[in-house]
Design an enzyme around this catalytic site. Structure first.
Site, PDB file in Angstrom:
ATOM      1  N   GLU A 105     -35.096  -7.775 -41.722  1.00  0.00           N
ATOM      2  CA  GLU A 105     -34.458  -8.791 -42.554  1.00  0.00           C
ATOM      3  C   GLU A 105     -33.928  -9.869 -41.625  1.00  0.00           C
ATOM      4  O   GLU A 105     -33.391  -9.559 -40.564  1.00  0.00           O
ATOM      5  CB  GLU A 105     -33.300  -8.217 -43.369  1.00  0.00           C
ATOM      6  CG  GLU A 105     -33.736  -7.271 -44.462  1.00  0.00           C
ATOM      7  CD  GLU A 105     -33.484  -5.819 -44.124  1.00  0.00           C
ATOM      8  OE1 GLU A 105     -32.813  -5.542 -43.106  1.00  0.00           O
ATOM      9  OE2 GLU A 105     -33.955  -4.952 -44.874  1.00  0.00           O
ATOM     10  N   TYR A 117     -40.795 -14.020 -35.067  1.00  0.00           N
ATOM     11  CA  TYR A 117     -41.451 -12.925 -35.791  1.00  0.00           C
ATOM     12  C   TYR A 117     -42.825 -13.337 -36.308  1.00  0.00           C
ATOM     13  O   TYR A 117     -43.785 -12.565 -36.207  1.00  0.00           O
ATOM     14  CB  TYR A 117     -40.558 -12.435 -36.936  1.00  0.00           C
ATOM     15  CG  TYR A 117     -39.212 -11.911 -36.463  1.00  0.00           C
ATOM     16  CD1 TYR A 117     -39.113 -11.003 -35.409  1.00  0.00           C
ATOM     17  CD2 TYR A 117     -38.033 -12.329 -37.056  1.00  0.00           C
ATOM     18  CE1 TYR A 117     -37.889 -10.530 -34.964  1.00  0.00           C
ATOM     19  CE2 TYR A 117     -36.801 -11.858 -36.626  1.00  0.00           C
ATOM     20  CZ  TYR A 117     -36.740 -10.957 -35.585  1.00  0.00           C
ATOM     21  OH  TYR A 117     -35.530 -10.491 -35.150  1.00  0.00           O
TER      22      TYR A 117
END
Length: 147
Positions: A105, A117
């Protein structure tokens, strides 16, 4: 700058606490990090210079999935691709443990982390509305299902 990536140990905790306080709106407690040392699911990688922690990344590996709990770099060492090196090592640990996927998250406003990411194949797969207690910010759920 010459740095090493090593597994987290109790001698790293104080420096990791400082990095966490400088990096997160709601930093983890000392007890939380100590508990992670005894958690069989937890795997932490620490970047050190002259044996002093300057960044870290943590995750839980449960069955065949890695769940990234946090990655943080001391502000004085940001912009030197340490987050990239830590994430690479975390992916290697997952592969070594036969994990097939990783998830995390991330704050909707944290575009730097989202870019990191994404560069490793993580994709947005959901949103948790008002997830963060400090400011009710949404979080983005990201997955890499092919590590």
């Amino acid at each position: 700058m010459e740095f090493k990536l090593v597994p987290m140990n109790k001698n790293h905790i104080q420096d990791i606490l400082e990095i966490s306080k400088l990096s997160f709106h709601t930093p983890w407690s000392k007890e939380s990090f100590i508990n992670e040392l005894n958690n069989t699911f937890a795997h932490y990688v620490v970047a050190t210079v002259d044996n002093k922690p300057i960044g870290y990344g943590g995750m839980w590996i449960i069955i065949d999935e890695g769940h990234i709990t946090n990655i943080a770099i001391h502000p004085n060492f940001r912009g030197q691709r340490l987050g990239t090196k830590i994430l690479e090592e975390m992916i290697n640990v997952c592969k070594g443990k036969n994990a097939q996927a990783m998830t995390l998250e991330v704050r909707k406003s944290n575009l730097v982390a989202q870019k990191l990411y994404s560069s490793f194949g993580f994709k947005e797969e959901g949103i948790r509305k008002q997830y963060y207690e400090d400011n009710k910010e949404d979080c983005i759920i990201m997955w890499n299902r092919d590590i």
